[in-house]
Design an enzyme around this catalytic site. Structure first.
Site, mmCIF file in Angstrom:
data_model
loop_
_atom_site.group_PDB
_atom_site.id
_atom_site.type_symbol
_atom_site.label_atom_id
_atom_site.label_comp_id
_atom_site.label_asym_id
_atom_site.label_seq_id
_atom_site.Cartn_x
_atom_site.Cartn_y
_atom_site.Cartn_z
ATOM 1 N N SER A 160 5.781 6.252 -1.808
ATOM 2 C CA SER A 160 7.172 6.588 -2.075
ATOM 3 C C SER A 160 7.255 7.876 -2.894
ATOM 4 C CB SER A 160 7.866 5.414 -2.761
ATOM 5 O OG SER A 160 9.257 5.589 -2.787
ATOM 6 N N ASP A 255 13.265 1.375 6.836
ATOM 7 C CA ASP A 255 13.190 2.137 5.597
ATOM 8 C C ASP A 255 14.022 3.403 5.745
ATOM 9 O OD1 ASP A 255 12.463 3.589 3.338
ATOM 10 O OD2 ASP A 255 10.337 3.698 3.822
ATOM 11 N N HIS A 285 10.553 -0.687 2.979
ATOM 12 C CA HIS A 285 10.028 0.279 2.020
ATOM 13 C C HIS A 285 9.322 -0.454 0.874
ATOM 14 C CE1 HIS A 285 9.923 4.179 -0.034
ATOM 15 N NE2 HIS A 285 10.067 3.475 -1.142
#
Length: 317
Positions: A160, A255, A285
């Site tokens: 991320s 996501d 995610h």
């Protein structure tokens, strides 16, 4: 592809808990809530890994570093290493939030993992986190031998926001005489802080990370919208992605960041950089950090470990 039943169960549990949305909280409260959710989702640290916490010099003061190493490795062995940056939108997350993932990668790949506890926003705004990750990478290159690391065999990675930092640090290393990285692992990375792709619209809300929370992250880390096109925050907008380390890009099918992860992998390929794109179609995610709840997390970690072993161990033999 259909949403994985385990992902749906995770969403159902979150809905039943009725916790406040991240973007409705202060950064401090969001950090506390995030860390409270980590133990049941990531589980205990696997056995067989030795862990040492230390601090190194950083641009904003002492920078915490956690070094993982398979306990089976000889004490005098110089191991290849992954420099790792955790996720959390540049606002939350720390060494503990990704402890199990880092330990599992070290154990399964047979390498050392150096996790960097970079400064968080809004206390340290852009490019604070980037500067810290670069400083950590430089330190490992210069001082790796002192902690049992072979600094000629390095990779960088993160998930991320950490994937964003790893991608940007790879570009920095290429352009500034940094270490010759042998691999970059980018798990559902932020690659473009300016554009909003179709996956932002498709998964605007209801799938864990949502579009409004991403705006909350950006507003805390980079409130100056004019700075969001900088390649250090938007590596997809870098002038060139040629000559970068081989990449493993992992995306999740449900996501908001899915499409920009795909776009980054495709552009790497177009500009001559070896890049594998692995999409877990039914995952959400952040799935790698939930091995106790998601089979996709366990498979994804195994794929990352195999890529590390291939790049850092087998090719060096």
């Amino acid at each position: 592809m259909a949403l994985d039943p385990e992902s749906q169960r995770l969403l159902d549990l979150a809905a039943a808990a009725n916790r406040p949305a991240w973007n409705s909280l202060s950064p401090e409260a969001a950090r506390q809530q995030y860390l409270s959710l980590r133990p049941p989702s990531q589980g205990p640290r696997p056995a067989g890994v030795s862990v040492v916490d230390r601090t190194i010099p950083g641009p904003g003061g002492p920078l915490p570093l956690r070094v993982y190493r398979p306990a089976s490795a000889a004490t005098d062995a110089k191991l290849p290493a992954l420099v790792f940056a955790h996720g959390g939108g540049w606002v939350f997350g720390n060494l503990d939030s990704h402890d199990v993932l880092c330990a599992q990668l070290a154990l399964d790949a047979g390498v050392s993992v150096c996790a960097i506890d970079y400064r968080l926003a809004p206390e340290a705004r852009f490019p604070g986190a980037f500067d810290d990750v670069v400083a950590g990478l430089q330190w490992v290159q210069a001082n790796g031998a002192s902690i049992g690391i072979d600094a000629t065999r390095l990779a960088i990675g993160g998930d991320s926001a950490g994937g964003n930092l790893a991608a940007a640090a790879s570009i920095w290393a290429r352009d500034n005489g940094g270490p010759r990285l042998r691999l970059q692992i980018l798990a559902y990375p932020v690659t473009d802080a300016v554009a909003r792709t179709d996956s932002y619209r498709r998964f605007y809300d209801g799938y864990g990370l949502n579009a409004e929370t991403m705006e909350w992250f950006f507003d805390h880390y980079t409130p100056d919208k004019a700075a969001r096109g900088d390649w250090r925050l938007s590596p997809l907008r870098a002038a060139s992605l040629a000559g970068l380390p081989p990449a493993l890009v992992i995306t999740a099918g449900y996501d908001p960041l899915r499409d920009e992860g795909r776009a980054y992998a495709w552009r790497l390929q177009q500009e001559g950089t070896l890049a594998d794109l692995v999409e877990f179609g039914g995952m959400l995610h952040g799935f790698l950090s939930a091995p106790m709840l998601l089979h996709g997390a366990r498979r994804g970690t195994a794929i990352c470990a195999a890529a590390l072993r291939e790049a850092l161990v087998l090719r060096a033999q």
